[in-house]
Design a protein around this motif. Structure first.
Motif, PDB file in Angstrom:
ATOM      1  N   ASN A 175       3.556  -5.580  -6.766  1.00 37.24           N
ATOM      2  CA  ASN A 175       2.641  -4.446  -7.441  1.00 37.24           C
ATOM      3  C   ASN A 175       2.415  -3.211  -5.741  1.00 37.24           C
ATOM      4  O   ASN A 175       1.672  -3.625  -4.797  1.00 37.24           O
ATOM      5  CB  ASN A 175       1.232  -4.974  -7.509  1.00 37.24           C
ATOM      6  N   LEU A 176       1.585  -2.737  -6.485  1.00 42.00           N
ATOM      7  CA  LEU A 176       1.955  -1.230  -5.324  1.00 42.00           C
ATOM      8  C   LEU A 176       0.149  -0.495  -5.520  1.00 42.00           C
ATOM      9  O   LEU A 176      -0.349  -0.473  -6.789  1.00 42.00           O
ATOM     10  CB  LEU A 176       2.214  -0.161  -5.060  1.00 42.00           C
ATOM     11  N   VAL A 177      -1.017  -0.632  -4.652  1.00 39.83           N
ATOM     12  CA  VAL A 177      -2.081   0.026  -4.280  1.00 39.83           C
ATOM     13  C   VAL A 177      -1.939   1.463  -3.361  1.00 39.83           C
ATOM     14  O   VAL A 177      -1.427   1.447  -2.946  1.00 39.83           O
ATOM     15  CB  VAL A 177      -3.158  -0.790  -3.470  1.00 39.83           C
ATOM     16  N   ALA A 178      -2.423   2.326  -4.855  1.00 40.58           N
ATOM     17  CA  ALA A 178      -2.586   3.838  -3.621  1.00 40.58           C
ATOM     18  C   ALA A 178      -3.006   3.932  -3.896  1.00 40.58           C
ATOM     19  O   ALA A 178      -4.395   4.759  -4.157  1.00 40.58           O
ATOM     20  CB  ALA A 178      -1.056   4.443  -5.340  1.00 40.58           C
ATOM     21  N   ALA A 179      -3.348   3.908  -2.919  1.00 45.71           N
ATOM     22  CA  ALA A 179      -5.433   4.236  -1.813  1.00 45.71           C
ATOM     23  C   ALA A 179      -5.553   5.920  -1.173  1.00 45.71           C
ATOM     24  O   ALA A 179      -4.262   6.868  -1.370  1.00 45.71           O
ATOM     25  CB  ALA A 179      -5.500   3.842  -1.162  1.00 45.71           C
ATOM     26  N   GLY A 180      -6.572   6.398  -1.623  1.00 45.63           N
ATOM     27  CA  GLY A 180      -6.936   7.966  -1.219  1.00 45.63           C
ATOM     28  C   GLY A 180      -6.860   7.934   0.224  1.00 45.63           C
ATOM     29  O   GLY A 180      -6.610   6.410   0.884  1.00 45.63           O
ATOM     30  N   PRO A 181      -6.891   8.994   0.457  1.00 44.92           N
ATOM     31  CA  PRO A 181      -6.654   8.708   2.066  1.00 44.92           C
ATOM     32  C   PRO A 181      -8.282   8.309   2.990  1.00 44.92           C
ATOM     33  O   PRO A 181      -9.169   8.789   2.718  1.00 44.92           O
ATOM     34  CB  PRO A 181      -7.361  10.642   2.427  1.00 44.92           C
ATOM     35  N   ILE A 182      -7.400   7.680   3.484  1.00 43.32           N
ATOM     36  CA  ILE A 182      -8.957   6.604   4.606  1.00 43.32           C
ATOM     37  C   ILE A 182      -7.719   7.199   5.858  1.00 43.32           C
ATOM     38  O   ILE A 182      -7.451   6.755   6.184  1.00 43.32           O
ATOM     39  CB  ILE A 182      -8.389   5.529   3.920  1.00 43.32           C
ATOM     40  N   ILE A 194       2.046   0.497 -10.075  1.00 47.24           N
ATOM     41  CA  ILE A 194       1.270   0.823  -8.825  1.00 47.24           C
ATOM     42  C   ILE A 194      -0.248   1.508  -9.813  1.00 47.24           C
ATOM     43  O   ILE A 194      -0.395   2.312 -10.550  1.00 47.24           O
ATOM     44  CB  ILE A 194       1.766   2.480  -8.553  1.00 47.24           C
ATOM     45  N   VAL A 195      -0.452   0.965  -8.545  1.00 48.12           N
ATOM     46  CA  VAL A 195      -2.673   0.765  -9.391  1.00 48.12           C
ATOM     47  C   VAL A 195      -3.235   2.155  -8.315  1.00 48.12           C
ATOM     48  O   VAL A 195      -3.118   1.896  -7.273  1.00 48.12           O
ATOM     49  CB  VAL A 195      -3.318  -0.336  -8.794  1.00 48.12           C
ATOM     50  N   HIS A 196      -3.753   2.963  -8.992  1.00 48.01           N
ATOM     51  CA  HIS A 196      -4.639   4.262  -8.221  1.00 48.01           C
ATOM     52  C   HIS A 196      -6.171   3.851  -7.376  1.00 48.01           C
ATOM     53  O   HIS A 196      -6.703   3.162  -8.947  1.00 48.01           O
ATOM     54  CB  HIS A 196      -4.324   5.362  -9.146  1.00 48.01           C
ATOM     55  N   VAL A 197      -6.498   3.324  -6.648  1.00 43.92           N
ATOM     56  CA  VAL A 197      -7.362   3.837  -6.121  1.00 43.92           C
ATOM     57  C   VAL A 197      -8.334   3.923  -5.401  1.00 43.92           C
ATOM     58  O   VAL A 197      -7.687   5.049  -3.725  1.00 43.92           O
ATOM     59  CB  VAL A 197      -8.162   2.304  -5.627  1.00 43.92           C
ATOM     60  N   ASP A 198      -8.119   6.084  -5.916  1.00 39.78           N
ATOM     61  CA  ASP A 198      -8.151   7.676  -5.271  1.00 39.78           C
ATOM     62  C   ASP A 198      -9.562   8.417  -5.764  1.00 39.78           C
ATOM     63  O   ASP A 198      -9.614   9.693  -5.941  1.00 39.78           O
ATOM     64  CB  ASP A 198      -7.011   7.875  -5.250  1.00 39.78           C
ATOM     65  N   GLY A 199     -10.495   7.080  -6.448  1.00 36.04           N
ATOM     66  CA  GLY A 199     -11.696   8.141  -6.990  1.00 36.04           C
ATOM     67  C   GLY A 199     -11.136   9.001  -8.283  1.00 36.04           C
ATOM     68  O   GLY A 199     -12.164   9.854  -9.349  1.00 36.04           O
ATOM     69  N   GLY A 200      -9.358   8.694  -8.622  1.00 33.79           N
ATOM     70  CA  GLY A 200      -9.147   9.715  -9.903  1.00 33.79           C
ATOM     71  C   GLY A 200      -8.292  10.711  -9.290  1.00 33.79           C
ATOM     72  O   GLY A 200      -8.412  11.721 -10.633  1.00 33.79           O
ATOM     73  N   VAL A 201      -8.311  11.151  -8.101  1.00 32.75           N
ATOM     74  CA  VAL A 201      -7.821  12.482  -7.960  1.00 32.75           C
ATOM     75  C   VAL A 201      -6.064  12.398  -8.911  1.00 32.75           C
ATOM     76  O   VAL A 201      -5.854  13.251  -9.227  1.00 32.75           O
ATOM     77  CB  VAL A 201      -7.292  12.660  -6.689  1.00 32.75           C
ATOM     78  N   HIS A 202      -5.431  11.274  -8.849  1.00 32.86           N
ATOM     79  CA  HIS A 202      -4.325  11.214  -9.456  1.00 32.86           C
ATOM     80  C   HIS A 202      -4.107  12.021 -11.013  1.00 32.86           C
ATOM     81  O   HIS A 202      -2.926  12.255 -11.408  1.00 32.86           O
ATOM     82  CB  HIS A 202      -3.537   9.741  -9.680  1.00 32.86           C
ATOM     83  N   SER A 203      -5.750  11.642 -11.594  1.00 30.24           N
ATOM     84  CA  SER A 203      -5.278  11.620 -13.068  1.00 30.24           C
ATOM     85  C   SER A 203      -6.382  13.628 -13.268  1.00 30.24           C
ATOM     86  O   SER A 203      -6.209  13.701 -14.706  1.00 30.24           O
ATOM     87  CB  SER A 203      -6.333  10.659 -13.756  1.00 30.24           C
ATOM     88  N   MET A 216       0.678  -0.851   0.003  1.00 25.80           N
ATOM     89  CA  MET A 216      -0.041  -0.265  -0.286  1.00 25.80           C
ATOM     90  C   MET A 216       0.822   1.542  -0.210  1.00 25.80           C
ATOM     91  O   MET A 216       1.883   1.447   0.677  1.00 25.80           O
ATOM     92  CB  MET A 216      -1.225   0.131   0.984  1.00 25.80           C
ATOM     93  N   THR A 217       0.709   2.492  -1.526  1.00 25.76           N
ATOM     94  CA  THR A 217       1.314   3.396  -1.012  1.00 25.76           C
ATOM     95  C   THR A 217       0.252   4.718  -0.892  1.00 25.76           C
ATOM     96  O   THR A 217      -0.519   4.617  -1.815  1.00 25.76           O
ATOM     97  CB  THR A 217       2.369   3.355  -2.573  1.00 25.76           C
ATOM     98  N   PHE A 218       0.794   5.518  -0.758  1.00 31.36           N
ATOM     99  CA  PHE A 218      -0.108   6.882  -1.065  1.00 31.36           C
ATOM    100  C   PHE A 218       1.006   7.867  -1.873  1.00 31.36           C
ATOM    101  O   PHE A 218       2.083   8.568  -2.001  1.00 31.36           O
ATOM    102  CB  PHE A 218      -0.255   7.687   0.410  1.00 31.36           C
ATOM    103  N   ASP A 219       0.211   7.874  -3.244  1.00 33.58           N
ATOM    104  CA  ASP A 219       1.114   9.080  -4.350  1.00 33.58           C
ATOM    105  C   ASP A 219       2.248   9.956  -4.085  1.00 33.58           C
ATOM    106  O   ASP A 219       1.943  10.618  -3.791  1.00 33.58           O
ATOM    107  CB  ASP A 219       0.406   9.540  -5.341  1.00 33.58           C
ATOM    108  N   ALA A 220       3.178   9.408  -4.348  1.00 31.39           N
ATOM    109  CA  ALA A 220       4.530   9.787  -3.833  1.00 31.39           C
ATOM    110  C   ALA A 220       5.094  10.838  -4.762  1.00 31.39           C
ATOM    111  O   ALA A 220       6.335  11.266  -4.651  1.00 31.39           O
ATOM    112  CB  ALA A 220       5.935   8.884  -3.339  1.00 31.39           C
ATOM    113  N   LEU A 242      -5.007  -7.991  -7.129  1.00 34.22           N
ATOM    114  CA  LEU A 242      -3.214  -7.673  -7.819  1.00 34.22           C
ATOM    115  C   LEU A 242      -3.028  -9.582  -7.149  1.00 34.22           C
ATOM    116  O   LEU A 242      -1.937  -9.820  -7.834  1.00 34.22           O
ATOM    117  CB  LEU A 242      -2.901  -7.115  -7.390  1.00 34.22           C
ATOM    118  N   PHE A 243      -3.489  -9.885  -6.267  1.00 35.33           N
ATOM    119  CA  PHE A 243      -2.819 -11.349  -6.297  1.00 35.33           C
ATOM    120  C   PHE A 243      -4.132 -12.898  -6.699  1.00 35.33           C
ATOM    121  O   PHE A 243      -3.213 -13.618  -7.106  1.00 35.33           O
ATOM    122  CB  PHE A 243      -3.597 -11.888  -4.253  1.00 35.33           C
ATOM    123  N   SER A 244      -4.734 -12.363  -7.785  1.00 31.75           N
ATOM    124  CA  SER A 244      -5.142 -13.421  -8.102  1.00 31.75           C
ATOM    125  C   SER A 244      -4.084 -13.429  -9.738  1.00 31.75           C
ATOM    126  O   SER A 244      -3.658 -13.169  -9.782  1.00 31.75           O
ATOM    127  CB  SER A 244      -6.712 -12.784  -8.932  1.00 31.75           C
TER     128      SER A 244
END
Length: 273
Positions: free
Chosen positions: A201-208, A261-270, A161-165, A249-251
């Motif tokens: 691989n990493l998942v970049a989540a929005g703030p939780i 890095i897969v972004h799961v942030d509602g699209g903010v990164h874009s 897990m990361t937070f877009d760096a 990603l485990f599958s």
């Protein structure tokens, strides 16, 4: 948060994935960082079980009791093994201790991060504070992967897990630097473990609102405007969207994806800052 966030963030409040679908049928997944029910790692463990996997958790120190309590809330209570990623003896013995419960690992979930309070003041942080943040929040990805590697092989996956760096976020300071290092570590692991068929691989989540987030001074700065900037909307109380990405990603559905890095942030990164 806006009043219409629950409606816009349909990806968080969506229906539960069907049980018995077996996306991870027969796999064994090691999950770190399960401390609270709000933890992304808790939902990763739950969804892995729902998708047919056997799960093993890690915990250590004062947090061990919290991990054991959370284990009892999962659909099937998993084994909890001790692992402090700063303890080389525990890392060296991890594979042997895991062999008491399984003969292989198909996935390893890295959900570990910590920085002393002083690391959230960029100009005044000491090297001792910074080095602690980097060891636990960055170097530990390599430490965990190497410790688990004897039980991993073709088709296995490491997910973190990361937070877009890419950006200098408000208040994140040296933890942001540690996350940048973490993302680089992932790429090097992908390079070095790829020839053995292990994906990283990493998942970049929005703030939780997780345990880690609560330890960040000024975390509300992220909460206050993320939903208004996210094309899909965002809820800081929903951990499941990020957890679902980890499970995917485990599958076997990402057989040729690594160093990503897969972004799961509602699209903010874009959409820009």
């Amino acid at each position: 948060m806006t009043e219409n966030a629950p409606t816009r963030q349909s990806t968080g409040a969506m229906e539960q994935p069907p049980t018995g679908a077996g996306l991870l049928e027969g796999k064994t997944i090691l999950v770190t960082g399960v401390l609270m029910e709000s933890s992304i790692a808790f939902h990763v463990a739950r969804l892995c079980q729902q998708q047919g996997a056997s799960v093993i958790l890690t915990g250590f120190g004062r947090g061990m009791k919290l991990t054991q309590a959370m284990a009892r809330r999962l659909p099937v209570e998993p084994v909890v093994v001790e692992l402090d990623v700063t303890d080389q003896e525990q890392l060296d013995s991890l594979a042997d201790r895991l062999r008491e419960h399984t003969d292989r690992l198909d996935g390893v979930m890295h959900s570990i991060g910590f920085a002393p309070e002083g690391a959230f003041n960029f100009l005044e942080a000491t090297w001792e504070e910074v080095s602690t943040a980097i060891q636990i929040s960055s170097y530990s990805l390599k430490s965990l992967a190497v410790a688990a590697k004897p039980l991993m092989g073709e088709g296995s996956a490491v997910v973190g897990m990361t937070f877009d760096a890419r950006y200098a976020w408000p208040v994140y300071d040296w933890m942001g630097v540690a996350k940048a290092a973490f993302e680089s570590v992932n790429r090097y692991l992908a390079r070095d473990l790829g020839p053995e068929g292990i994906r990283c691989n990493l998942v970049a989540a929005g703030p939780i609102r997780t345990t880690a987030a609560k330890s960040i001074p000024g975390f509300q700065a992220f909460e206050d405007n993320w939903d208004t900037r996210a094309p899909l909307g965002w809820s800081v109380s929903l951990s499941e969207p990020a957890a679902r990405a980890c499970v995917a990603l485990f599958s076997d559905w990402f057989p040729a994806t690594t160093g990503e890095i897969v972004h799961v942030d509602g699209g903010v990164h874009s959409t820009g800052q």
